[in-house]
Scaffold this motif. Structure first.
Motif, PDB file in Angstrom:
ATOM      1  N   UNK A   1       0.836  -1.208   0.000  1.00  0.00           N
ATOM      2  CA  UNK A   1       0.000   0.000   0.000  1.00  0.00           C
ATOM      3  C   UNK A   1       0.869   1.257   0.000  1.00  0.00           C
ATOM      4  N   UNK A   2       1.877   1.281   0.874  1.00  0.00           N
ATOM      5  CA  UNK A   2       2.731   2.468   0.947  1.00  0.00           C
ATOM      6  C   UNK A   2       3.483   2.686  -0.359  1.00  0.00           C
ATOM      7  N   UNK A   3       3.869   1.595  -1.014  1.00  0.00           N
ATOM      8  CA  UNK A   3       4.532   1.725  -2.313  1.00  0.00           C
ATOM      9  C   UNK A   3       3.562   2.297  -3.344  1.00  0.00           C
ATOM     10  N   UNK A   4       2.316   1.838  -3.338  1.00  0.00           N
ATOM     11  CA  UNK A   4       1.317   2.358  -4.272  1.00  0.00           C
ATOM     12  C   UNK A   4       1.035   3.831  -4.023  1.00  0.00           C
ATOM     13  N   UNK A   5       1.185   4.271  -2.770  1.00  0.00           N
ATOM     14  CA  UNK A   5       0.956   5.669  -2.423  1.00  0.00           C
ATOM     15  C   UNK A   5       2.212   6.525  -2.600  1.00  0.00           C
TER      16      UNK A   5
ATOM     17  N   UNK B   1       9.754   5.324   1.649  1.00  0.00           N
ATOM     18  CA  UNK B   1      10.459   5.053   2.899  1.00  0.00           C
ATOM     19  C   UNK B   1       9.592   4.208   3.834  1.00  0.00           C
ATOM     20  N   UNK B   2       8.319   4.573   3.958  1.00  0.00           N
ATOM     21  CA  UNK B   2       7.419   3.786   4.794  1.00  0.00           C
ATOM     22  C   UNK B   2       7.253   2.379   4.222  1.00  0.00           C
TER      23      UNK B   2
ATOM     24  N   UNK C   1      12.124 -10.976  -1.559  1.00  0.00           N
ATOM     25  CA  UNK C   1      13.207 -10.321  -2.284  1.00  0.00           C
ATOM     26  C   UNK C   1      12.672  -9.365  -3.341  1.00  0.00           C
ATOM     27  N   UNK C   2      11.629  -9.787  -4.080  1.00  0.00           N
ATOM     28  CA  UNK C   2      11.069  -8.919  -5.117  1.00  0.00           C
ATOM     29  C   UNK C   2      10.420  -7.679  -4.509  1.00  0.00           C
ATOM     30  N   UNK C   3       9.736  -7.844  -3.385  1.00  0.00           N
ATOM     31  CA  UNK C   3       9.112  -6.710  -2.717  1.00  0.00           C
ATOM     32  C   UNK C   3      10.169  -5.671  -2.333  1.00  0.00           C
ATOM     33  N   UNK C   4      11.225  -6.128  -1.694  1.00  0.00           N
ATOM     34  CA  UNK C   4      12.294  -5.219  -1.292  1.00  0.00           C
ATOM     35  C   UNK C   4      12.923  -4.553  -2.516  1.00  0.00           C
ATOM     36  N   UNK C   5      13.159  -5.323  -3.571  1.00  0.00           N
ATOM     37  CA  UNK C   5      13.804  -4.755  -4.762  1.00  0.00           C
ATOM     38  C   UNK C   5      12.920  -3.722  -5.449  1.00  0.00           C
ATOM     39  N   UNK C   6      11.617  -3.970  -5.516  1.00  0.00           N
ATOM     40  CA  UNK C   6      10.723  -2.996  -6.144  1.00  0.00           C
ATOM     41  C   UNK C   6      10.752  -1.666  -5.403  1.00  0.00           C
ATOM     42  N   UNK C   7      10.816  -1.727  -4.087  1.00  0.00           N
ATOM     43  CA  UNK C   7      10.872  -0.492  -3.301  1.00  0.00           C
ATOM     44  C   UNK C   7      12.241   0.163  -3.436  1.00  0.00           C
ATOM     45  N   UNK C   8      13.291  -0.648  -3.393  1.00  0.00           N
ATOM     46  CA  UNK C   8      14.649  -0.115  -3.481  1.00  0.00           C
ATOM     47  C   UNK C   8      14.889   0.590  -4.805  1.00  0.00           C
TER      48      UNK C   8
ATOM     49  N   UNK D   1      13.039   2.521  -6.271  1.00  0.00           N
ATOM     50  CA  UNK D   1      12.539   3.896  -6.170  1.00  0.00           C
ATOM     51  C   UNK D   1      13.185   4.661  -5.027  1.00  0.00           C
ATOM     52  N   UNK D   2      13.463   3.979  -3.931  1.00  0.00           N
ATOM     53  CA  UNK D   2      14.004   4.651  -2.753  1.00  0.00           C
ATOM     54  C   UNK D   2      15.487   4.955  -2.894  1.00  0.00           C
TER      55      UNK D   2
END
Length: 276
Positions: free
Chosen positions: A102-106, A110-111, A138-145, A147-148
């Motif tokens: 959810x936080x990634x979609x928003x 960082x959250x 691993x994929x979740x972390x990489x998708x966020x990383x 962008x972050x």
């Protein structure tokens, strides 16, 4: 071909019966819309504040919105965050993952990373056969990383440490309660999913279904509650879930048995690295 696994315990039948039958109305597209809305309102009003399972299901419904089977509500990420956040603080691993989604979609990267790292931390606290596949983590972390960026990670990990220090006792208590409530899970004859020709395989993710089993243990129907990171994952895994079985029961006069099935899809493109 990609691996699929069930994840998380299924609550004891006596404890889940009332809310599960309510969900069987809410997600049934053949029921009148007004009845589904009334049933959901009653469930939200009476759902125990400390029941991580009900909180997780309610949050998942509002996360998915109209793409859920028979959903009587629009997508509402504010409500989804409220319910899933409380479920996560009570030990729901998959609620932690969905908070990150959810936080990634928003675009709150960082959250999102904090929740993803909290999820990864507590995954190691449960037995290996109950863990979500490491490919999804691993994929979740990489998708966020992506962008972050790496520059923000030191502060993220400091915040994760503070979060764990503050909430660790309650989360671990919730994880232990899940383990004690574990009952036999539906079984599938398939361990892999093959995508139809020409169809792009979805990313690793989570799909939740309410499955109705006949007395002989075969599936009558399976209703999708939620699927992340892409709703199309729910359709991709439907055949897999529909092929599940439960041990046959006699003397039930043809009544259906309902079970919640959280299915995890792992495309094996990434692996989690220990200590990363």
């Amino acid at each position: 071909m990609v691996g699929v696994a069930l994840s998380g315990p299924i609550r004891a039948e006596a404890a889940q019966d009332r809310s599960t039958m309510a969900w069987a109305v809410i997600l049934d597209p053949h029921q009148p819309l007004d009845l589904r809305r009334q049933t959901l309102a009653g469930l939200e009003e009476h759902a125990p504040d400390d029941d991580q399972h009900d909180l997780y299901l309610l949050g998942s419904l509002y996360q998915m919105g109209p793409k859920a089977s028979g959903a009587p509500v629009p997508q509402d990420l504010t409500k989804a965050t409220l319910y899933l956040g409380n479920a996560a603080l009570r030990g729901s691993l998959l609620a932690m993952a969905k908070m990150a989604e959810i936080k990634l979609a928003e675009h709150k990267d960082r959250e999102a990373m904090i929740w993803a790292q909290v999820f990864a931390h507590y995954v190691t606290q449960v037995p290996g056969d109950e863990r979500p596949p490491e490919g999804y983590i691993a994929e979740l972390v990489q998708r966020i990383l992506d962008r972050l960026g790496q520059a923000g990670m030191p502060q993220v990990m400091s915040d994760v440490a503070g979060f764990v220090a503050q909430h660790d006792a309650a989360i671990l208590a919730g994880l232990r309660a899940q383990s004690r409530a574990k009952t036999p899970r539906p079984q599938s004859g398939e361990h892999f999913v093959t995508m139809p020709p020409g169809r792009f395989a979805p990313q690793s993710g989570i799909a939740d279904y309410l499955v109705a089993f006949r007395p002989d243990g075969s599936v009558e129907h399976a209703w999708l509650l939620d699927a992340v990171p892409n709703p199309s994952l729910g359709g991709a895994l439907h055949h897999y879930v529909h092929g599940m079985t439960l041990p046959a029961r006699s003397g039930e006069d043809g009544r259906l048995r309902y079970e919640w099935v959280p299915a995890m899809y792992d495309d094996h493109r990434y692996r989690a690295k220990s200590g990363a």
